[in-house]
Design a protein around this motif. Sequence first.
Motif, mmCIF file in Angstrom:
data_model
loop_
_atom_site.group_PDB
_atom_site.id
_atom_site.type_symbol
_atom_site.label_atom_id
_atom_site.label_comp_id
_atom_site.label_asym_id
_atom_site.label_seq_id
_atom_site.Cartn_x
_atom_site.Cartn_y
_atom_site.Cartn_z
ATOM 1 N N SER A 11 0.799 -1.095 -0.106
ATOM 2 C CA SER A 11 0.091 -0.070 -0.009
ATOM 3 C C SER A 11 0.940 1.265 -0.030
ATOM 4 N N PHE A 12 0.415 2.249 -0.779
ATOM 5 C CA PHE A 12 1.075 3.642 -0.751
ATOM 6 C C PHE A 12 0.218 4.478 -0.149
ATOM 7 N N ILE A 13 0.527 4.998 0.855
ATOM 8 C CA ILE A 13 -0.426 5.801 1.775
ATOM 9 C C ILE A 13 0.405 6.938 2.296
ATOM 10 N N LYS A 14 -0.357 7.884 2.598
ATOM 11 C CA LYS A 14 0.163 9.166 3.291
ATOM 12 C C LYS A 14 0.667 8.876 4.686
ATOM 13 N N THR A 15 -0.271 7.943 5.280
ATOM 14 C CA THR A 15 -0.141 7.808 6.893
ATOM 15 C C THR A 15 0.465 6.985 7.496
#
Length: 192
Positions: free
Chosen positions: A157-161
């Motif tokens: 997953s590529f997520i900001k958080t």
Amino acid sequence: MVNAQNVLVGAPDQKTTGAILSAVLETELPTSPLETPDPAFQSSGYISESGLTVTPERSTSSIKDWSGAIIRQLLEEFNGTLAWEHLETNKQSLATYFGDDNVTVASATAETGEQMTAVLGAFELPRKSWLFRIKDGKKRVLIKVPDGQVTEQGEVSFIKTGAILWPVTLTTYPDSEGNNIYIITDDGEFAA
């Protein structure tokens, strides 16, 4: 007799070498958790807080007597797997996830920084020798896999958080002694 000193935690031993290391198949393996590994073993960096999981899997078939009671179980299949998530994104962690031949690194130039390219496709990943180094104070655990292959690549997953994680599952194969995984402990208490 119970002894609380025998309760171990599974912290990574990564002060000098990294906690998860791999090398080409048949690289000489250490015999002790305190032994320095062959320099061919390369660390893949930080591992996520979920740590390392070792899962023995056995399937058996039953032998029953005339009355239908199970009187014996025969081992049909054994597989030992290890699973972890790379927290660090570097050449070695990507090589573990994508395969050594599927990661290229281009050096920094005046116009770009160092660039890594990794490719996914329908190909088998290499079989290697593996070391997993664990510590608890002076106590050490060494898990050795003479012959292992990444056979599962988990979802990324590529997520900001949150950090990008590279989850893998390693399938193990028997060595010349018929063993897939070795777990060696050292209690850290040396003789006088």
